[in-house]
Design a protein around this motif. Structure first.
Motif, short mmCIF file in Angstrom:
data_model
loop_
_atom_site.label_atom_id
_atom_site.label_comp_id
_atom_site.label_asym_id
_atom_site.label_seq_id
_atom_site.Cartn_x
_atom_site.Cartn_y
_atom_site.Cartn_z
N UNK A 1 7.41 -8.47 15.14
CA UNK A 1 6.81 -8.11 13.86
C UNK A 1 5.93 -6.88 14.06
N UNK A 2 6.51 -5.72 13.82
CA UNK A 2 5.71 -4.50 13.90
C UNK A 2 4.93 -4.34 12.60
N UNK A 3 3.98 -3.44 12.62
CA UNK A 3 3.19 -3.19 11.41
C UNK A 3 4.10 -2.66 10.30
N UNK A 4 5.01 -1.79 10.65
CA UNK A 4 5.92 -1.23 9.63
C UNK A 4 6.75 -2.35 9.00
N UNK A 5 7.25 -3.25 9.84
CA UNK A 5 8.05 -4.35 9.32
C UNK A 5 7.20 -5.26 8.44
N UNK A 6 5.97 -5.51 8.86
CA UNK A 6 5.07 -6.35 8.07
C UNK A 6 4.82 -5.74 6.70
N UNK A 7 4.57 -4.43 6.69
CA UNK A 7 4.30 -3.75 5.41
C UNK A 7 5.54 -3.84 4.51
N UNK A 8 6.71 -3.67 5.09
CA UNK A 8 7.95 -3.77 4.30
C UNK A 8 8.14 -5.19 3.76
N UNK A 9 7.79 -6.19 4.58
CA UNK A 9 7.91 -7.58 4.11
C UNK A 9 6.96 -7.84 2.95
N UNK A 10 5.75 -7.26 3.04
CA UNK A 10 4.79 -7.41 1.94
C UNK A 10 5.35 -6.74 0.68
N UNK A 11 5.99 -5.60 0.88
CA UNK A 11 6.59 -4.88 -0.26
C UNK A 11 7.65 -5.74 -0.94
N UNK A 12 8.47 -6.41 -0.12
CA UNK A 12 9.54 -7.25 -0.67
C UNK A 12 9.02 -8.43 -1.48
N UNK A 13 7.77 -8.83 -1.18
CA UNK A 13 7.19 -9.94 -1.95
C UNK A 13 6.90 -9.53 -3.39
#
Ligand code: AFP
Length: 363
Positions: free
Chosen positions: A27-39
């Motif tokens: 879980x990189x920061x970029x991936x985390x931010x993208x996951x938050x975006x998908x929410x």
């Protein structure tokens, strides 16, 4: 992210797995931010791009801090190095890096930096719907001694988007949508919240050049055992501040508590980071010399108060919730006490029961 997923990530990102690089699902920061975006199905991705620029700025500063002594980055701006070249102080350099990266992202219309007297207005063709406030290198007076320093940032959505005017910047702290800091120390840690009572901590893996989720769902203990304040100012404190810290050092037998330990680095990011993880209270109160304390509202107090609240803690001036303040000028200051909920309730009680500079009862 769901709570069972959090436990999973906590397990996966032990220090060992970070270094051995055998993990292939990180879980990189970029991936985390993208996951938050998908929410948020209506999200445009603008905030993710904005966060990418913040991340680049932090990585740049981290790299500079690491080699500062070796390449003459410490010391005062205006000096020349042995080759006779102008030397840039690290905080000047950090500011330039952040301004350039943030501006190039096309997602911000205004920036407020500790290093710049006026609001930085982004050229029209690069304007976006956010405003960012930041201190590119907080604690920099400590840097020659190798002490932890950090970047603090807050992001606000501008109600009028790219057409916003500068008056949209001076709003209550509760309008903040992202709060974070990056600490440059024995490791490089980026702590971030988008709200929703979630605070996540990432550690830079130098080999990968990526921030990896290592401290998911940070919660500040309700009560701690450490207080953090510049006690050299105690001569100038009001009765409320004195009473509060006395109560920590000399607890009554009825309280059943032991005296708190004292820890003060003098670098807000480092002192707040420890408070977030271990609990207790960090304070820069008002005093007779500085009735508004020292720390700046927009890029020190607001982001740190937001992070603290989202981690379950509280932040007050002594009499007012920090996030209820509305600054009048971009570099305004405020007194601050932040920490675990029970610890800060004691601060509020001390201010209700004792004279203080803030409500004018102490003269
Ligand atoms: P510098 O960036 O000038 O080092 O100031 C650091 C800071 O703004 C904050 O990070 C500390 O909590 C606070 O000042 C320390 O101030 P004192 O030296 O007055 O205790």
């Amino acid at each position: 992210m769901l709570s069972h997923a959090r436990i999973f990530w906590q397990f996966v990102y032990s220090a060992k797995t970070m270094t051995d690089h055998k993990q292939t699902n990180i879980m990189t920061l970029t991936r985390y931010v993208l996951e938050q975006q998908r929410l948020h199905p209506d999200a445009t991705g603008d905030l993710s791009i904005a966060m990418n620029a913040v991340q680049v700025g932090c990585k740049f500063v981290e790299a500079c801090v690491r080699k500062a002594r070796l390449i003459n980055l410490v010391g005062l701006a205006g000096n020349q190095n042995v080759q006779g070249e102008d030397q840039k102080k690290l905080d000047v350099l950090s500011n330039e890096m952040f301004v350039n990266a943030l501006q190039a992202s096309g997602k911000f219309s205004f920036m407020v930096s500790e290093e710049v007297d006026d609001i930085v207005v982004v050229p029209e063709e690069l304007r976006g719907k956010y405003c960012i406030t930041f201190d590119p290198l907080d604690g920099s007076s400590n840097i020659d001694a190798g002490v932890n320093v950090g970047t603090i940032f807050g992001i606000w959505r501008l109600p009028s988007g790219p057409k916003a005017t500068v008056d949209e910047i001076l709003v209550a702290g509760s309008e903040i949508i992202v709060g974070g800091y990056c600490m440059y120390g024995s490791s490089c840690n980026l702590i971030l919240t988008f709200g929703n009572n979630q605070v996540e901590g990432f550690t830079l893996d130098p080999a990968l050049g990526e921030f990896i989720l290592t401290h998911p769902d940070i919660k500040i203990p309700n009560r701690g055992k450490i207080y953090s304040v510049n006690e050299g100012n105690s001569l100038y404190w009001d009765a409320a501040t004195r009473a509060y810290f006395e109560s920590l050092k000399f607890p009554t037998p009825e309280s059943g508590r032991k005296p708190y330990s004292s820890r003060y680095i003098g670098s807000m990011v480092a002192d707040v980071h420890r408070t977030l993880l271990y609990g207790g209270v960090f304070a820069y109160p008002s005093d007779r010399k500085s009735r508004q304390g020292k720390l700046r509202i927009l890029y020190e107090s607001f982001p740190m108060a937001y992070i603290t609240e989202q981690a379950g803690g509280k932040a007050t001036t002594g009499t007012t919730r920090v996030l209820d303040l509305v600054p009048k000028h971009i570099h305004d200051r405020c007194p601050i006490f932040l920490g675990g909920a029970d610890d800060i309730s004691d601060v509020e009680k001390a201010f209700k029961e004792n004279n203080n500079w803030l409500d004018g009862t102490q003269q």
